[in-house]
Design an enzyme around this catalytic site. Structure first.
Site, PDB file in Angstrom:
ATOM      1  N   ASP A 173       0.863  -1.187   0.000  1.00  0.00           N
ATOM      2  CA  ASP A 173       0.000   0.000   0.000  1.00  0.00           C
ATOM      3  C   ASP A 173       0.893   1.228   0.000  1.00  0.00           C
ATOM      4  OD1 ASP A 173      -1.981   1.852   0.335  1.00  0.00           O
ATOM      5  OD2 ASP A 173      -2.584   1.179   2.334  1.00  0.00           O
ATOM      6  N   ASP A 233       3.412   6.930  -4.464  1.00  0.00           N
ATOM      7  CA  ASP A 233       4.068   6.895  -5.771  1.00  0.00           C
ATOM      8  C   ASP A 233       5.562   6.601  -5.617  1.00  0.00           C
ATOM      9  OD1 ASP A 233       1.596   7.732  -6.789  1.00  0.00           O
ATOM     10  OD2 ASP A 233       2.137   9.840  -6.649  1.00  0.00           O
TER      11      ASP A 233
END
Lengths: 301, 301
Positions: B169, B172
């Site tokens: 999770d 970027d």
């Protein structure tokens, strides 16, 4: 969080021009502009075509983004190919709105289609797109297409022609498109359709526009046997996820198309395919709940 | 087009505060702010929590929107429930990142899950979300969860624990998350997985981030038997459409889940359901082409 300014730009870049669209007064989508190509005021709306830095040319009506060259194929493929591959033999197609020509372009890819009537209220949209966005408007020259400049509401009231598929390629229910969300328009459109006719309607954002969806589907319900909604993505409308209504005059396997027919057509697409067609009818839980009892469930598959 | 200014605001409303995120220097997404609730500089990044006018509370790292209360359920349901309903019996789950707690919240809805290890590099994210966004962070108090503050890259290298599902999770591939997109991290994560283990990775925008996707999937390929990608919608990431990578150590029916198991779980969701699960693996033509030979096709269904 940029405390000092509220530009869609980086520091030191304050002269950069952006177009931006504020939605619901809480969310904003902006695109960097390279050049204004066209600006005009028609009797109906302000029309602009701009060249953007990252999304090709863009058409705006009254400051609201209608399409970009980067992603218009998604909207236009999904409004056209879903009904045209579901209908057993679509020959006659009515387009209300769609002045940019993108919907007609996709419809005319179907060899079964013999005649398309496109009724656009605003000639300036067509003229501007013909001049500046030929990649979208080019198919308007197809001899199978009859282009009518007029009010779609009046057209479906007064015409006595019969169509297999009607595509309501409208803007939002503000300004000239407002009557395209009314019950009387849907009734008259249903009357223009053959027994196995299908009507597709631009039906806004599942996230932001539930009230419009409830209203428009309630207005469609008396005139159609089945109502569904299907989803697709855009880069240029707020929230990204967008929807079309799928209304059929008789029971219709909206989701379960003949995949062989899609392949046999050899129609070239960049978003649509048979898997995407079926997937588009899968609804998030919140959409199911928002529209429960308003649209018909599509069988699992 | 607003020629005179470049605010995400209407005229006469110039004092309104907006947060905005510019992506690829060409597109911008903005949200109207009501109040700054938290701002802090951790050793890794600037962390802010704001109350927005239309999207609830929002978490930003280095000015980039991580989540909003209005739509976070979509990302978190889709990262968790897709692998957990595909894996035959998920008991042990590893989460790398996910400091806001949303992924853990969805994972812990599964009664089969006995142990969750969540490795978050930045304690300030967890502390700020615990204080300000309890609707997302609340499940972090579940006794089945072990919260480790540390580097996920080091954790998978040094741990000898085995997991059924690993959820990457990450933000970027800029800043602290960059090594989470490298081959060595994927190899070490694969080593932490059981024979039938599944790894899910945040895999960016199908529209804007093809290069990142190509790189990350090439880095995963040597360590997994099957690689797929699946799609979902967000309101808060540029372009709306977003993706997760689905990597399995052995052949795995990623799409064809047991629908009865989903119903029997009685897990309450707002986006995810069995139809959405299957639909998420349908790829637009342009994504198929962009990732041809890189991810494995999922059988039609």
């Amino acid at each position: 969080m940029n405390q000092s300014g509220n530009q869609c730009s980086r520091q030191g870049d304050k002269q950069t021009q952006w177009i931006r669209e504020v939605h619901k007064e809480t969310v904003c989508l902006g695109f960097k502009v390279e050049k204004l190509l066209f600006s005009g005021q028609s009797p109906f709306q302000k029309i602009e075509i701009i060249k953007t830095a990252g999304h090709g040319k863009m058409l705006l009506n009254d400051g609201i983004v209608m399409l970009s060259e980067k992603d218009e194929f998604i909207y236009h493929e999904m409004i056209a190919h879903v009904p045209l591959f579901v209908h057993p033999a679509p020959r006659r197609v009515l387009i209300i709105g769609g002045g940019d020509g993108g919907t007609a372009r996709e419809v005319l890819k179907h060899e079964t289609v013999e005649r398309v009537v496109m009724v656009e209220i605003d000639q300036m949209v067509v003229d501007a797109c013909r001049e500046h966005i030929p990649s979208v408007s080019g198919a308007l020259e197809d001899p199978r297409l009859e282009l009518v400049f007029g009010d779609g509401v009046e057209y479906v009231k007064n015409s006595d022609e019969t169509f297999d598929v009607a595509l309501i390629d409208s803007t939002d229910p503000i300004g000239p498109a407002t009557p395209l969300f009314d019950s009387v328009f849907y009734k008259n459109t249903a009357d223009r359709l053959a027994e196995d006719g299908i009507m597709i309607t631009q039906s806004e954002s599942p996230f932001y526009d539930t009230e419009i969806q409830l209203s428009m589907f309630k207005n469609q319900r008396p005139h159609f046997k089945k109502l569904h909604i299907y989803l697709f993505s855009t880069l240029t409308y707020p929230g990204g996820l967008w929807s079309f209504g799928f209304a059929s005059k008789k029971q219709c396997p909206a989701r379960d198309l003949d995949e062989k027919r899609v392949h046999a057509s050899r129609i070239k697409t960049r978003y649509y395919n048979a898997q995407i067609h079926r997937a588009a009818f899968a609804l998030p839980e919140f959409t199911r709940e928002n529209l429960a009892g308003i649209v018909d469930p599509v069988p699992a598959g």
